[in-house]
Enzyme design. Sequence first.
Site, PDB file in Angstrom:
ATOM      1  N   ASN A  13      19.034 -33.532   6.603  1.00  0.00           N
ATOM      2  CA  ASN A  13      20.119 -32.702   7.148  1.00  0.00           C
ATOM      3  C   ASN A  13      21.315 -33.505   7.679  1.00  0.00           C
ATOM      4  O   ASN A  13      22.046 -33.035   8.547  1.00  0.00           O
ATOM      5  CB  ASN A  13      19.553 -31.808   8.276  1.00  0.00           C
ATOM      6  CG  ASN A  13      20.262 -30.466   8.302  1.00  0.00           C
ATOM      7  OD1 ASN A  13      20.685 -29.977   7.262  1.00  0.00           O
ATOM      8  ND2 ASN A  13      20.419 -29.900   9.474  1.00  0.00           N
ATOM      9  N   GLY A  15      23.623 -34.993   5.486  1.00  0.00           N
ATOM     10  CA  GLY A  15      24.782 -34.782   4.606  1.00  0.00           C
ATOM     11  C   GLY A  15      24.679 -35.456   3.242  1.00  0.00           C
ATOM     12  O   GLY A  15      25.698 -35.771   2.633  1.00  0.00           O
ATOM     13  N   LYS A  38      18.065 -34.822  -8.835  1.00  0.00           N
ATOM     14  CA  LYS A  38      17.297 -34.718  -7.581  1.00  0.00           C
ATOM     15  C   LYS A  38      15.828 -34.787  -8.009  1.00  0.00           C
ATOM     16  O   LYS A  38      15.241 -33.780  -8.431  1.00  0.00           O
ATOM     17  CB  LYS A  38      17.640 -33.377  -6.889  1.00  0.00           C
ATOM     18  CG  LYS A  38      16.848 -33.079  -5.641  1.00  0.00           C
ATOM     19  CD  LYS A  38      17.598 -33.341  -4.368  1.00  0.00           C
ATOM     20  CE  LYS A  38      16.711 -33.067  -3.159  1.00  0.00           C
ATOM     21  NZ  LYS A  38      17.306 -33.501  -1.890  1.00  0.00           N
ATOM     22  N   THR A  42      11.843 -30.417  -1.837  1.00  0.00           N
ATOM     23  CA  THR A  42      10.813 -29.606  -1.178  1.00  0.00           C
ATOM     24  C   THR A  42      11.492 -28.408  -0.496  1.00  0.00           C
ATOM     25  O   THR A  42      12.720 -28.381  -0.341  1.00  0.00           O
ATOM     26  CB  THR A  42      10.018 -30.433  -0.148  1.00  0.00           C
ATOM     27  OG1 THR A  42      10.880 -30.819   0.921  1.00  0.00           O
ATOM     28  CG2 THR A  42       9.395 -31.674  -0.779  1.00  0.00           C
ATOM     29  N   GLY A 116      18.066 -38.452  -2.847  1.00  0.00           N
ATOM     30  CA  GLY A 116      16.704 -38.572  -2.330  1.00  0.00           C
ATOM     31  C   GLY A 116      16.333 -37.337  -1.521  1.00  0.00           C
ATOM     32  O   GLY A 116      17.074 -36.361  -1.446  1.00  0.00           O
TER      33      GLY A 116
END
Length: 226
Positions: A13, A15, A38, A42, A116
């Site tokens: 989270n 960016g 990507k 998840t 990632g």
Amino acid sequence: MSKRIFVSATNTNIGKTYTSTLLVGALSRMGLRVGVYKPIETGVTAIAPDGNTLFQAALSFNPELASLTLNDIVTLQLPLPAAPFIANEGKKIDLSFFDAALAKIEALCDVVIIEGAGGLMVPIDDDRMMIDLPRHFHAVTLLVTHCNLGCINDTLLSINALETAALPYVWGLNCRSEDTDFEIVSLPYFNHRFENIYRIEKDIDAIAKALLDTISSTNEERLCNT
Ligand code: GTP
Ligand code: MG
């Protein structure tokens, strides 16, 4: 030789997706056909949100990608919003599965941005962490860091992990409008310690150039060593 950029961050989270979309624009404006990938996402219960954001951003500049589907862009989609090791129930992940997916995307682009999941020390399976992916892919890492209190520690820890692993990288601060104290409580240290500090939004073109320069020198080094 392939041009691969692995986008990681000090945590989830921070960016990565946001930065990746800006980078798609910057590299495209430099005349490159940009692809996105990507490997693992998840928390996917319907359409993979990160993969879809990346795919739409890349499609708007590179129409050749229209021959792909979202499942080509996000190879491993797992419903539990957790580290891949947990979301995939500790199963071993065969990285050659990722190589094949990447080759399909690279056939349609000059440079690929690989996002990632979480940060560098997120476990993928029993043997590997996220930081093992840029090495496996021979990618240059773009480390996205934040500007909240604590960003010095988080940034230095991630940089330390990249340097210990001898991975080439560029890093940039993703400051948000609410990070008002950054200039007073954190920036002085960064100014003291580093010659060059990139801000993700303002410096995205310079970041793109720095990444391409790092890719060129890393590829040259690899050629010399083969
Ligand atoms: P994960 O892939 O889930 O680990 O997150 P991430 O590192 O990709 O972060 P992401 O790019 O999704 O950004 C997290 C949230 O912050 C999103 O809702 C973004 O819209 C928002 N966001 C990220 N960067 C900025 C920014 O610079 N400014 C503003 N206003 N919002 C941002
Ligand atoms: Mg993301």
